[in-house]
Design an enzyme around this catalytic site. Structure first.
Site, PDB file in Angstrom:
ATOM      1  N   THR A  71       0.316   5.551  -0.400  1.00 40.36           N
ATOM      2  CA  THR A  71      -0.494   6.746  -0.622  1.00 40.36           C
ATOM      3  C   THR A  71       0.069   7.535  -1.793  1.00 40.36           C
ATOM      4  O   THR A  71       1.262   7.827  -1.846  1.00 40.36           O
ATOM      5  CB  THR A  71      -0.511   7.615   0.638  1.00 40.36           C
ATOM      6  OG1 THR A  71      -1.246   6.915   1.658  1.00 40.36           O
ATOM      7  CG2 THR A  71      -1.165   8.959   0.381  1.00 40.36           C
ATOM      8  N   GLY A 104       7.200  -2.103  -2.468  1.00 39.60           N
ATOM      9  CA  GLY A 104       6.540  -0.818  -2.509  1.00 39.60           C
ATOM     10  C   GLY A 104       7.083   0.094  -3.573  1.00 39.60           C
ATOM     11  O   GLY A 104       6.652   0.063  -4.730  1.00 39.60           O
ATOM     12  N   PRO A 136       0.832  -1.207   0.000  1.00 43.37           N
ATOM     13  CA  PRO A 136       0.000   0.000   0.000  1.00 43.37           C
ATOM     14  C   PRO A 136       0.861   1.249   0.000  1.00 43.37           C
ATOM     15  O   PRO A 136       1.804   1.363   0.788  1.00 43.37           O
ATOM     16  CB  PRO A 136      -0.797  -0.123   1.308  1.00 43.37           C
ATOM     17  CG  PRO A 136       0.045  -1.012   2.176  1.00 43.37           C
ATOM     18  CD  PRO A 136       0.722  -1.959   1.255  1.00 43.37           C
ATOM     19  N   ALA A 181      -3.846   3.533   1.594  1.00 47.85           N
ATOM     20  CA  ALA A 181      -4.668   3.602   2.793  1.00 47.85           C
ATOM     21  C   ALA A 181      -5.948   4.385   2.510  1.00 47.85           C
ATOM     22  O   ALA A 181      -5.925   5.457   1.917  1.00 47.85           O
ATOM     23  CB  ALA A 181      -3.886   4.251   3.925  1.00 47.85           C
ATOM     24  N   GLN A 198      -6.795  -1.331   1.649  1.00 50.86           N
ATOM     25  CA  GLN A 198      -6.241  -1.101   2.980  1.00 50.86           C
ATOM     26  C   GLN A 198      -7.122  -0.091   3.725  1.00 50.86           C
ATOM     27  O   GLN A 198      -7.369   1.017   3.246  1.00 50.86           O
ATOM     28  CB  GLN A 198      -4.803  -0.586   2.926  1.00 50.86           C
ATOM     29  CG  GLN A 198      -4.159  -0.618   4.307  1.00 50.86           C
ATOM     30  CD  GLN A 198      -2.817   0.084   4.374  1.00 50.86           C
ATOM     31  OE1 GLN A 198      -2.726   1.264   4.072  1.00 50.86           O
ATOM     32  NE2 GLN A 198      -1.785  -0.639   4.801  1.00 50.86           N
ATOM     33  N   TYR A 205      -1.060   5.349  13.114  1.00 53.87           N
ATOM     34  CA  TYR A 205      -2.460   5.709  12.986  1.00 53.87           C
ATOM     35  C   TYR A 205      -3.239   5.166  14.190  1.00 53.87           C
ATOM     36  O   TYR A 205      -2.662   4.666  15.147  1.00 53.87           O
ATOM     37  CB  TYR A 205      -3.000   5.247  11.642  1.00 53.87           C
ATOM     38  CG  TYR A 205      -2.295   5.914  10.481  1.00 53.87           C
ATOM     39  CD1 TYR A 205      -2.191   7.309  10.442  1.00 53.87           C
ATOM     40  CD2 TYR A 205      -1.690   5.188   9.467  1.00 53.87           C
ATOM     41  CE1 TYR A 205      -1.517   7.951   9.404  1.00 53.87           C
ATOM     42  CE2 TYR A 205      -1.014   5.821   8.429  1.00 53.87           C
ATOM     43  CZ  TYR A 205      -0.925   7.204   8.413  1.00 53.87           C
ATOM     44  OH  TYR A 205      -0.247   7.833   7.390  1.00 53.87           O
TER      45      TYR A 205
END
Length: 350
Positions: free
Chosen positions: A25, A308, A23, A56, A98, A179
């Site tokens: 962003t 990633g 994942p 996310a 996610q 988070y």
């Protein structure tokens, strides 16, 4: 011995390879959190991964923590994500969504009514969040009331149902990166004195409320989870990670999840510590090359590998790894910029 190019079954999902797209962003949603059309192109270009984990995606209006990030809350979100999942499936790919709640990372201007963000405790992060008007300091959040915590946990289950409605093959619960879930796990952030604070077992209760709710909503075989002990991000320190994460691994083993995604980030040897304790599929992440990934699989230290940053500039990364082709480098200036430049314009090799 398996290699990254061998198929694998994670929970209910059969994958063509053990190369998973992590994942990341990329900030290409609109102001309402709906993925733009180019998001479908971006993920479809990378659908040769055994499994894509989406960026996310916030689970409620109070969970939004950044500009131009996507949600999975409204009908418009569902329709936007349907374009993405259809494009991925049309090219033979698989994709999980996610799910996250940013907690104290959010700024009031991102939230309904510009209210304070929520967290396990009323402690602010040092530093700034990024906005369209430049960096702004993090604010002191409001500590969730005890009775609110199960309600927030249920938002993950509701979002998981919407993700399946949008065509995702499953979800990954984001319990990392400082988070909200990790804000409960971290004893330096969580100073609560109720049933969700104090001991390792108490601080882990919110995570298990989320996990069990999502598993009940969509099935454990379509549910993964990401952990990143002591990640150097969003004020995480986790002084007792050596006690917390073995506890999580043992308890998560009984949930029959699709996988546990462990990201080695902050000095905690997550792969060595958790792999022997976790009895399901273990996916290792952060900083792998094809060679180091194959060595990890050959040793039995992981079942699949997350890649990633290499996927940003190499949409055909599995092919490049299989054929030993050169890898392109991503332009850091366009990672979070809002257009197709530096997003969908990286070509396949040749």
């Amino acid at each position: 011995m398996p290699t990254i190019h061998d198929p694998i079954r994670l929970g209910d999902i059969d994958l063509s390879s053990r190369i998973l797209m992590a994942p990341m962003t990329r900030s290409r949603a609109d102001k309402e959190g709906v993925p733009q059309d180019i998001v479908a192109d971006y993920y479809a270009q990378r659908a040769s991964a055994g499994l894509i984990i989406s960026e996310a995606t916030y689970v409620s209006p109070m969970a939004r923590g950044y500009v131009r990030t996507p949600g999975i809350v409204t009908d418009a979100h569902v329709e936007g994500w349907k374009k993405v999942t259809r494009a991925v499936h049309a090219t033979g790919g698989k994709i999980f969504c996610q799910l996250y709640h940013t907690g104290r990372v959010a700024l009031p201007e991102f939230l309904p009514g510009e209210v304070l963000p929520v967290s396990s405790s009323a402690l602010a992060i040092e530093g700034n969040n990024q906005t369209d008007n430049g960096p702004k300091p993090f604010v002191t959040p409001r500590a969730l009331e005890t009775a609110e915590i199960p309600v927030v946990a249920a938002e993950f289950a509701a979002a998981a149902k919407l993700a399946i409605k949008a065509g995702f093959d499953g979800v990954e619960i984001h319990a990392a990166s400082g988070y909200l879930i990790q804000q409960f796990l971290d004893g330096a952030i969580n100073t609560r004195t109720d049933a969700y604070g104090g001991s390792v077992e108490n601080r882990a209760k919110f995570l298990f409320l989320v996990v069990d709710g999502v598993c009940q909503a969509i099935g454990s075989g379509r549910t993964g989870i990401k952990l990143s002990p002591r990640i150097k991000f969003n004020g995480v320190t986790e002084p007792d990670a050596e006690a917390m994460y073995p506890h999580l691994a043992k308890e998560l083993s009984s949930r029959n999840l699709a996988y546990l995604h462990g990201a080695k980030q902050g000095g905690y040897e997550i792969h060595a510590e958790l792999r022997p304790l976790y009895k399901g599929n273990y996916v290792a992440g952060a900083g792998f090359t094809a060679d180091s990934a194959n060595a990890m699989l050959a040793s039995g230290a992981a079942d699949a590998i997350m890649f990633g940053k290499p996927f940003i500039a190499n949409p055909d990364l599995p092919r490049r790894m299989r054929e030993g082709l050169s890898l392109a480098e991503a332009d850091p200036k366009t990672i979070y910029w809002g257009s197709g430049q530096g997003y969908t314009d990286y070509p396949a090799h040749g």
